[in-house]
Design a protein around this motif. Structure first.
Motif, mmCIF file in Angstrom:
data_model
loop_
_atom_site.group_PDB
_atom_site.id
_atom_site.type_symbol
_atom_site.label_atom_id
_atom_site.label_comp_id
_atom_site.label_asym_id
_atom_site.label_seq_id
_atom_site.Cartn_x
_atom_site.Cartn_y
_atom_site.Cartn_z
ATOM 1 N N LEU A 294 3.707 -1.229 62.149
ATOM 2 C CA LEU A 294 4.808 -0.841 61.283
ATOM 3 C C LEU A 294 4.108 0.285 60.383
ATOM 4 O O LEU A 294 4.973 1.825 60.262
ATOM 5 N N LEU A 295 2.207 0.233 60.109
ATOM 6 C CA LEU A 295 2.123 2.096 59.523
ATOM 7 C C LEU A 295 0.967 1.871 59.103
ATOM 8 O O LEU A 295 0.235 0.013 60.045
ATOM 9 N N THR A 296 0.015 2.976 58.436
ATOM 10 C CA THR A 296 -1.698 2.710 58.921
ATOM 11 C C THR A 296 -1.677 3.172 57.506
ATOM 12 O O THR A 296 -1.271 3.343 57.020
ATOM 13 N N PHE A 297 -2.708 2.653 56.902
ATOM 14 C CA PHE A 297 -3.148 3.612 55.682
ATOM 15 C C PHE A 297 -4.758 2.944 55.836
ATOM 16 O O PHE A 297 -5.466 1.702 56.599
ATOM 17 N N THR A 298 -5.301 3.076 54.531
ATOM 18 C CA THR A 298 -6.646 3.374 54.658
ATOM 19 C C THR A 298 -7.506 3.057 53.385
ATOM 20 O O THR A 298 -6.975 3.245 52.139
ATOM 21 N N GLU A 299 -8.158 1.962 53.687
ATOM 22 C CA GLU A 299 -9.256 1.258 52.322
ATOM 23 C C GLU A 299 -10.448 2.398 51.702
ATOM 24 O O GLU A 299 -11.634 1.872 52.763
ATOM 25 N N GLY B 202 11.446 -5.884 62.611
ATOM 26 C CA GLY B 202 12.383 -5.314 61.003
ATOM 27 C C GLY B 202 11.675 -5.863 59.874
ATOM 28 O O GLY B 202 12.459 -5.740 58.622
ATOM 29 N N ILE B 203 10.851 -6.694 59.734
ATOM 30 C CA ILE B 203 10.070 -7.281 58.363
ATOM 31 C C ILE B 203 10.643 -6.995 56.544
ATOM 32 O O ILE B 203 10.458 -7.387 55.708
ATOM 33 N N LEU B 204 10.559 -5.743 56.819
ATOM 34 C CA LEU B 204 10.112 -4.719 56.321
ATOM 35 C C LEU B 204 11.273 -3.704 55.830
ATOM 36 O O LEU B 204 12.251 -3.305 54.630
ATOM 37 N N SER B 205 12.516 -3.622 56.700
ATOM 38 C CA SER B 205 13.940 -3.570 56.136
ATOM 39 C C SER B 205 14.635 -4.101 55.227
ATOM 40 O O SER B 205 15.494 -3.042 54.950
ATOM 41 N N SER B 206 14.131 -5.043 54.849
ATOM 42 C CA SER B 206 15.135 -5.077 53.295
ATOM 43 C C SER B 206 14.401 -4.817 52.069
ATOM 44 O O SER B 206 13.547 -4.258 52.384
ATOM 45 N N THR B 207 15.499 -5.227 51.353
ATOM 46 C CA THR B 207 15.065 -4.646 49.872
ATOM 47 C C THR B 207 14.296 -5.254 48.938
ATOM 48 O O THR B 207 13.859 -5.152 47.749
ATOM 49 N N ARG B 208 13.791 -6.606 49.367
ATOM 50 C CA ARG B 208 12.829 -7.657 48.670
ATOM 51 C C ARG B 208 12.396 -7.008 47.911
ATOM 52 O O ARG B 208 11.358 -6.560 48.591
ATOM 53 N N PRO B 209 11.139 -7.640 46.397
ATOM 54 C CA PRO B 209 9.905 -7.778 46.205
ATOM 55 C C PRO B 209 8.870 -7.477 47.489
ATOM 56 O O PRO B 209 9.497 -8.769 48.213
ATOM 57 N N VAL B 210 7.761 -6.785 47.251
ATOM 58 C CA VAL B 210 6.584 -6.835 48.193
ATOM 59 C C VAL B 210 5.409 -7.302 47.213
ATOM 60 O O VAL B 210 5.320 -6.985 46.309
ATOM 61 N N ILE B 211 5.365 -8.894 47.705
ATOM 62 C CA ILE B 211 4.233 -9.214 46.515
ATOM 63 C C ILE B 211 2.687 -8.993 47.395
ATOM 64 O O ILE B 211 2.638 -9.359 48.705
ATOM 65 N N LEU B 212 1.855 -8.321 46.998
ATOM 66 C CA LEU B 212 0.830 -7.708 47.922
ATOM 67 C C LEU B 212 -0.428 -8.470 47.076
ATOM 68 O O LEU B 212 -0.586 -8.767 46.497
ATOM 69 N N VAL B 213 -1.641 -9.421 48.103
ATOM 70 C CA VAL B 213 -2.347 -10.089 47.284
ATOM 71 C C VAL B 213 -3.420 -9.939 48.181
ATOM 72 O O VAL B 213 -3.692 -9.142 48.838
ATOM 73 N N THR C 105 -6.196 0.857 46.719
ATOM 74 C CA THR C 105 -6.178 0.704 48.434
ATOM 75 C C THR C 105 -4.360 -0.076 49.168
ATOM 76 O O THR C 105 -3.562 0.009 48.983
ATOM 77 N N SER C 106 -4.027 -0.347 47.249
ATOM 78 C CA SER C 106 -2.766 -1.315 46.986
ATOM 79 C C SER C 106 -1.548 0.036 46.681
ATOM 80 O O SER C 106 -0.797 -0.390 47.427
ATOM 81 N N LEU C 107 -1.994 0.702 46.600
ATOM 82 C CA LEU C 107 -1.081 1.981 46.146
ATOM 83 C C LEU C 107 -0.838 2.435 47.057
ATOM 84 O O LEU C 107 0.247 3.327 47.580
ATOM 85 N N ALA C 108 -1.604 2.839 48.103
ATOM 86 C CA ALA C 108 -1.858 3.440 49.138
ATOM 87 C C ALA C 108 -0.972 3.134 50.321
ATOM 88 O O ALA C 108 0.055 3.351 50.582
ATOM 89 N N LEU C 109 -0.389 1.912 50.539
ATOM 90 C CA LEU C 109 0.128 0.672 51.158
ATOM 91 C C LEU C 109 0.927 0.637 50.057
ATOM 92 O O LEU C 109 2.318 0.865 51.378
ATOM 93 N N ILE C 110 1.585 0.501 49.244
ATOM 94 C CA ILE C 110 2.688 0.594 48.337
ATOM 95 C C ILE C 110 3.555 1.566 48.517
ATOM 96 O O ILE C 110 5.153 1.617 48.967
ATOM 97 N N THR D 26 2.706 5.986 39.180
ATOM 98 C CA THR D 26 2.317 6.090 40.636
ATOM 99 C C THR D 26 4.392 5.634 40.583
ATOM 100 O O THR D 26 4.643 5.765 41.408
ATOM 101 N N GLY D 27 4.270 4.527 39.766
ATOM 102 C CA GLY D 27 5.983 2.991 39.633
ATOM 103 C C GLY D 27 7.101 4.274 39.794
ATOM 104 O O GLY D 27 7.789 4.464 39.600
ATOM 105 N N GLU D 28 6.712 5.182 38.333
ATOM 106 C CA GLU D 28 7.365 6.324 37.636
ATOM 107 C C GLU D 28 7.813 7.433 39.168
ATOM 108 O O GLU D 28 8.779 8.316 39.221
ATOM 109 N N ARG D 29 6.858 8.013 40.209
ATOM 110 C CA ARG D 29 6.818 8.663 40.928
ATOM 111 C C ARG D 29 7.626 7.873 41.704
ATOM 112 O O ARG D 29 8.932 9.128 41.905
ATOM 113 N N ILE D 30 7.439 7.411 42.272
ATOM 114 C CA ILE D 30 8.183 6.765 43.492
ATOM 115 C C ILE D 30 9.329 5.286 42.970
ATOM 116 O O ILE D 30 10.009 5.144 43.776
ATOM 117 N N GLY D 31 9.743 6.225 41.814
ATOM 118 C CA GLY D 31 10.674 4.852 41.404
ATOM 119 C C GLY D 31 11.160 3.853 41.490
ATOM 120 O O GLY D 31 12.055 3.134 42.027
#
Length: 316
Positions: A45-50, A66-77, A86-91, A123-128
């Motif tokens: 689905l995507l790649t990112f860097t730690e 299509g696991i990410l295709s909905s607009t439901r909240p994402v909980i990162l653990v 790392t969390s912000l890169a994935l978000i 970051t939250g303000e910038r990405i809405g």
């Protein structure tokens, strides 16, 4: 269990693969996790860097494209946050392709500085999107003089010839909650492994890198401790009060880089459960652990690991 939430839980490899899975099981949500070893039948689905990792490349893959295709909240653990990069890169990667309004980051330990905390707000303000953080423990991190490392020869000298027993369970799959019936499937597979280990005096069950949920469930059934190998090197010291007392080093069964197991009990039998990797590297890993403990190691190979071992007709 808590009421089922309309959310998606995402765990970070390697430690939080199991942690995220248990959160998803408790909340009754779908689950995905980043990996360094994407399955060939999964969709990337995507790649990112730690950035601070010894193996920084992460892939988020899943059987459902299509696991990410909905607009439901994402909980990162994750297990811990120092900067949260790392969390912000994935978000940001998720938001770019599948925008939504809310993200929650859950960690055991949150060591972010005030500047790092502010970076989450910016970051939250910038990405809405709203980015919330919850943790069991909040604190500050600082650098100190490391304890005097225990000489390598003191922690890795073989105590005896390695003793290795191999158990092949090709029908046991990696316990990861991809589907709604994972709880019963994981429970069944854990019972199969625990039954296969009956009659042995196992003191601890070790998972291998991302293969952690199944070993934890097996250890729970056997009433013993669960541990795992890791790609992260940690200082080992005999200083009073220092928690990491011993280490075993070996090449990762997946050939990525050196791997480690810490505080493996000496003088007691342990079981190692793995579901992949090179058969010869799995054997070397088990032998190094046996040299450390001075006792027999039961190497339990499930899924692809068992099939690869059998196809090469490797002996013990």
């Amino acid at each position: 269990p808590l009421p089922v939430l309309d959310a998606l839980v995402v765990g970070f490899c390697e430690t939080a693969v199991c942690l995220g899975a248990t959160v998803a099981l408790e909340l009754g949500t779908p689950y995905a996790h980043s990996t360094r070893y994407p399955a060939p039948d999964h969709h990337r689905l995507l790649t990112f860097t730690e950035t601070h990792s010894h193996a920084p490349a992460h892939v988020l893959s899943h059987p459902d494209p299509g696991i990410l295709s909905s607009t439901r909240p994402v909980i990162l653990v994750d297990d811990e946050m120092t900067t949260g990069k790392t969390s912000l890169a994935l978000i940001e990667a998720i938001q770019l392709a599948w925008p939504r309004e809310r993200y929650v980051v859950g960690a055991l330990l949150d060591w972010r500085s005030p500047d790092a905390v502010e970076n989450f707000r910016i970051t939250g303000e910038r990405i809405g999107a709203s980015i919330e953080v919850v943790s069991l423990l909040r604190g500050d991190s600082s650098s100190h003089v490391a304890p005097e490392p225990t000489p390598l020869e003191d922690r890795l000298v073989p105590r005896s010839a390695p003793l290795l027993e191999v158990v092949l369970l090709p029908d046991v799959r990696r316990a990861t909650p991809w589907s709604a019936n994972i709880e019963s499937t994981a429970s069944r597979d854990a019972s199969i492994v625990a039954e296969a280990l009956e009659g042995r005096h196992i003191a601890a069950v070790l998972g291998v890198e991302e293969c952690m949920l199944l070993p934890v469930l097996v250890a729970e059934r056997m009433g013993v401790t669960a541990q795992s190998t890791t790609l992260s090197p940690v200082v080992v010291s005999s200083d009073a009060g220092y928690p990491i007392r011993s280490a075993v080093s070996f090449e990762s069964p997946f050939g990525l880089c050196p791997s480690w197991a810490y505080n493996v009990p000496r003088g007691q039998e342990v079981a190692i459960i793995t579901d992949g990797g090179d058969p010869e590297l799995n054997r070397r890993m088990a032998r190094e652990v046996s040299r450390h403990t001075g006792e027999r190691v039961c190497l339990v190979l499930t899924a692809d690991a068992a099939r690869d071992w059998a196809s090469r007709k490797l002996g013990e």
